[in-house]
Design an enzyme around this catalytic site. Sequence first.
Site, PDB file in Angstrom:
ATOM      1  N   GLU A  52     -25.072  21.750 -25.926  1.00 21.75           N
ATOM      2  CA  GLU A  52     -26.156  21.447 -26.863  1.00 21.75           C
ATOM      3  C   GLU A  52     -25.727  20.547 -28.008  1.00 21.75           C
ATOM      4  O   GLU A  52     -26.559  20.040 -28.747  1.00 21.75           O
ATOM      5  CB  GLU A  52     -26.746  22.754 -27.408  1.00 21.75           C
ATOM      6  CG  GLU A  52     -27.544  23.484 -26.328  1.00 21.75           C
ATOM      7  CD  GLU A  52     -27.946  24.888 -26.755  1.00 21.75           C
ATOM      8  OE1 GLU A  52     -28.355  25.052 -27.919  1.00 21.75           O
ATOM      9  OE2 GLU A  52     -27.838  25.808 -25.915  1.00 21.75           O
ATOM     10  N   SER A  76     -20.502  15.530 -16.478  1.00 21.33           N
ATOM     11  CA  SER A  76     -20.719  14.665 -17.630  1.00 21.33           C
ATOM     12  C   SER A  76     -19.843  13.445 -17.417  1.00 21.33           C
ATOM     13  O   SER A  76     -19.493  13.118 -16.282  1.00 21.33           O
ATOM     14  CB  SER A  76     -20.310  15.427 -18.899  1.00 21.33           C
ATOM     15  OG  SER A  76     -20.605  14.679 -20.063  1.00 21.33           O
ATOM     16  N   ASP A  78     -16.115  11.488 -19.036  1.00 25.14           N
ATOM     17  CA  ASP A  78     -14.774  11.975 -19.350  1.00 25.14           C
ATOM     18  C   ASP A  78     -14.712  12.709 -20.690  1.00 25.14           C
ATOM     19  O   ASP A  78     -13.837  13.548 -20.905  1.00 25.14           O
ATOM     20  CB  ASP A  78     -13.794  10.796 -19.349  1.00 25.14           C
ATOM     21  CG  ASP A  78     -13.712  10.143 -17.974  1.00 25.14           C
ATOM     22  OD1 ASP A  78     -13.361  10.845 -17.019  1.00 25.14           O
ATOM     23  OD2 ASP A  78     -14.018   8.945 -17.862  1.00 25.14           O
ATOM     24  N   GLU A  83     -12.931  17.521 -24.222  1.00 23.94           N
ATOM     25  CA  GLU A  83     -13.215  18.702 -25.057  1.00 23.94           C
ATOM     26  C   GLU A  83     -12.651  19.968 -24.427  1.00 23.94           C
ATOM     27  O   GLU A  83     -12.064  20.816 -25.109  1.00 23.94           O
ATOM     28  CB  GLU A  83     -14.728  18.881 -25.234  1.00 23.94           C
ATOM     29  CG  GLU A  83     -15.370  17.883 -26.144  1.00 23.94           C
ATOM     30  CD  GLU A  83     -16.791  18.287 -26.491  1.00 23.94           C
ATOM     31  OE1 GLU A  83     -17.172  19.450 -26.220  1.00 23.94           O
ATOM     32  OE2 GLU A  83     -17.516  17.440 -27.040  1.00 23.94           O
ATOM     33  N   GLY A 110     -18.927   6.967 -18.344  1.00 23.59           N
ATOM     34  CA  GLY A 110     -17.510   6.732 -18.085  1.00 23.59           C
ATOM     35  C   GLY A 110     -16.973   7.890 -17.250  1.00 23.59           C
ATOM     36  O   GLY A 110     -16.741   8.973 -17.757  1.00 23.59           O
ATOM     37  N   ARG A 182     -25.540   2.755 -23.917  1.00 24.10           N
ATOM     38  CA  ARG A 182     -25.343   3.929 -23.068  1.00 24.10           C
ATOM     39  C   ARG A 182     -26.470   4.147 -22.054  1.00 24.10           C
ATOM     40  O   ARG A 182     -26.229   4.541 -20.914  1.00 24.10           O
ATOM     41  CB  ARG A 182     -25.215   5.155 -23.975  1.00 24.10           C
ATOM     42  CG  ARG A 182     -25.232   6.500 -23.291  1.00 24.10           C
ATOM     43  CD  ARG A 182     -25.163   7.607 -24.318  1.00 24.10           C
ATOM     44  NE  ARG A 182     -23.891   7.510 -25.036  1.00 24.10           N
ATOM     45  CZ  ARG A 182     -22.760   8.016 -24.573  1.00 24.10           C
ATOM     46  NH1 ARG A 182     -22.746   8.634 -23.434  1.00 24.10           N
ATOM     47  NH2 ARG A 182     -21.646   7.901 -25.255  1.00 24.10           N
TER      48      ARG A 182
HETATM   49  P1  ADP Z   1     -20.470   9.561 -21.318  1.00 23.62           P
HETATM   50  O1  ADP Z   1     -19.569   9.097 -20.226  1.00 23.62           O
HETATM   51  O2  ADP Z   1     -21.893   9.246 -21.002  1.00 23.62           O
HETATM   52  O3  ADP Z   1     -20.012   9.054 -22.642  1.00 23.62           O
HETATM   53  P2  ADP Z   1     -19.319  12.087 -22.073  1.00 23.62           P
HETATM   54  O4  ADP Z   1     -18.991  13.246 -21.232  1.00 23.62           O
HETATM   55  O5  ADP Z   1     -18.176  11.236 -22.497  1.00 23.62           O
HETATM   56  O6  ADP Z   1     -20.371  11.151 -21.327  1.00 23.62           O
HETATM   57  O7  ADP Z   1     -20.118  12.643 -23.302  1.00 23.62           O
HETATM   58  C1  ADP Z   1     -20.311  11.935 -24.479  1.00 23.62           C
HETATM   59  C2  ADP Z   1     -20.311  12.871 -25.679  1.00 23.62           C
HETATM   60  O8  ADP Z   1     -21.427  13.706 -25.691  1.00 23.62           O
HETATM   61  C3  ADP Z   1     -19.118  13.789 -25.724  1.00 23.62           C
HETATM   62  O9  ADP Z   1     -18.363  13.461 -26.869  1.00 23.62           O
HETATM   63  C4  ADP Z   1     -19.734  15.177 -25.888  1.00 23.62           C
HETATM   64  O10 ADP Z   1     -19.050  15.900 -26.877  1.00 23.62           O
HETATM   65  C5  ADP Z   1     -21.091  14.899 -26.392  1.00 23.62           C
HETATM   66  N1  ADP Z   1     -22.084  15.946 -26.096  1.00 23.62           N
HETATM   67  C6  ADP Z   1     -22.025  16.985 -25.246  1.00 23.62           C
HETATM   68  N2  ADP Z   1     -23.200  17.662 -25.213  1.00 23.62           N
HETATM   69  C7  ADP Z   1     -24.023  17.023 -26.058  1.00 23.62           C
HETATM   70  C8  ADP Z   1     -25.376  17.230 -26.470  1.00 23.62           C
HETATM   71  N3  ADP Z   1     -26.130  18.211 -25.973  1.00 23.62           N
HETATM   72  N4  ADP Z   1     -25.889  16.361 -27.366  1.00 23.62           N
HETATM   73  C9  ADP Z   1     -25.170  15.342 -27.839  1.00 23.62           C
HETATM   74  N5  ADP Z   1     -23.889  15.091 -27.507  1.00 23.62           N
HETATM   75  C10 ADP Z   1     -23.323  15.920 -26.628  1.00 23.62           C
HETATM   76 MG    MG Z   2     -17.645   9.171 -22.951  1.00 25.25          MG
END
Ligand code: ADP
Ligand code: MG
Length: 410
Positions: A52, A76, A78, A83, A110, A182
């Site tokens: 969330e 998700s 990387d 985390e 990514g 994004r």
């Molecule tokens: P992407 O490859 O699209 O960047 P990521 O897994 O790297 O995907 O996620 C991007 C960021 O989103 C991470 O830093 C994560 O902490 C954050 N995140 C996770 N859940 C949520 C949420 N519900 N709302 C906003 N950000 C979030």
């Molecule tokens: Mg990312």
Amino acid sequence: DGMLMSELPRPFRMMLLVNPQSGKGQALTLYNNYIQQMLNEANVQHTLIITEWQNHARELVREADLSQWDALVIMSGDGLLYEVINGLLERPDWEEAIRTPLGVLPGGSGNALAASIHHYSGASPVCSEELLVSCGFLLCKGLVSHMDLVSIHLSSSPRLFSFLSLAWGFIADVDIESEKYRHIGAVRFTIGTLVRLASLRIYKGRLAYLPVAEDGNNRTIHCNNQASSVSPASLLCRPSSNSPCQNTFYNSCHSNNSLTSRRSESTSSKCTTNALPGPPDSLLPPLDQALPSDWVVVQEEDFVLMLAMYQSHLAEDLLMAPDATLNDGFIHLFYIRAGISRIALLRLLLAMEKGAHLAANCQHLVHTKVRALRLEPFSPKGIITVDGEVVEYGPVQAEVHRGLARLISG
Ligand code: ADP
Ligand code: MG
């Protein structure tokens, strides 16, 4: 060598963390369309947790009763695995916790680790939903291997752990500047690259590394070897192996060195003995102290990029370190020296899609395998990323911990 594969028990209990905001915001849809049924058919019990907020997964994993779970899996990009890994290593029982098998399903923009495990499985390259399905199958097979992690020291932040990359210069800038695209998914990197190429910059700093020992495993590819050793005097600054700081200097040494004093004699160590969790680093002196004499200092101080990689892919379509494996114990260090033309750089970046950049015989690209490295950027502002996430800008050093984590791969 302790790097053997094992198989998860059946049925295995999986915590599946899905970031609904990752990539184009489709991770939940992708889960419903592809993954849910696949897991059920493979008799994988899973509990879906929708993250969330940023750091939600990190907090959950830090507090979780890990005896309840056979695997922690993220759907998700990387960023969410970053985390989870750091959450595990922040626990007092980190040594046990980091042995929990981890898994990745690509749902972000990514998805480098997902692309890497697909590559290691020997299958031909795929993208998007096909990559997701491939990783879904690998996950259901449940074969667990060790995965290297790299500890990262910054001047005033706590030590952190990285499973993918440490970047500075061109690639770090593209990664972060393209965050605003994004919503278009992985294409954001292409757009970002073209924008950055149009306003190509030079990044100034000092780079040094500890090479992998010459044992036949160390095939260093230099287009132009301009590296040299540091002075023997710096050996004096190496911490002794029984120094009380040895196991703890990473968390409490705050560098106060300015760039002008970086070569001065080391002052007394600022190490204290309050240990943070995680394995000790054996190769790194405190960030504000000189490096041992077996380190190599790169003579150039003008770069287009520095990239340290520990897996094969930097993105779904970027095969950066073709010979990297999950637990080779190497940091694959790449840098591009300033002076490269835009067209030559573009050619290299395009060649990276298939991993052909190393064969391109570019005079400006250097690739070498190292155990540890240190970067001291000269400019006061800029971007450094760890696994694609922005970290504190300034001096940074890293050391590889072979096979520290476990990953469900192929
Ligand atoms: P992407 O490859 O699209 O960047 P990521 O897994 O790297 O995907 O996620 C991007 C960021 O989103 C991470 O830093 C994560 O902490 C954050 N995140 C996770 N859940 C949520 C949420 N519900 N709302 C906003 N950000 C979030
Ligand atoms: Mg990312």
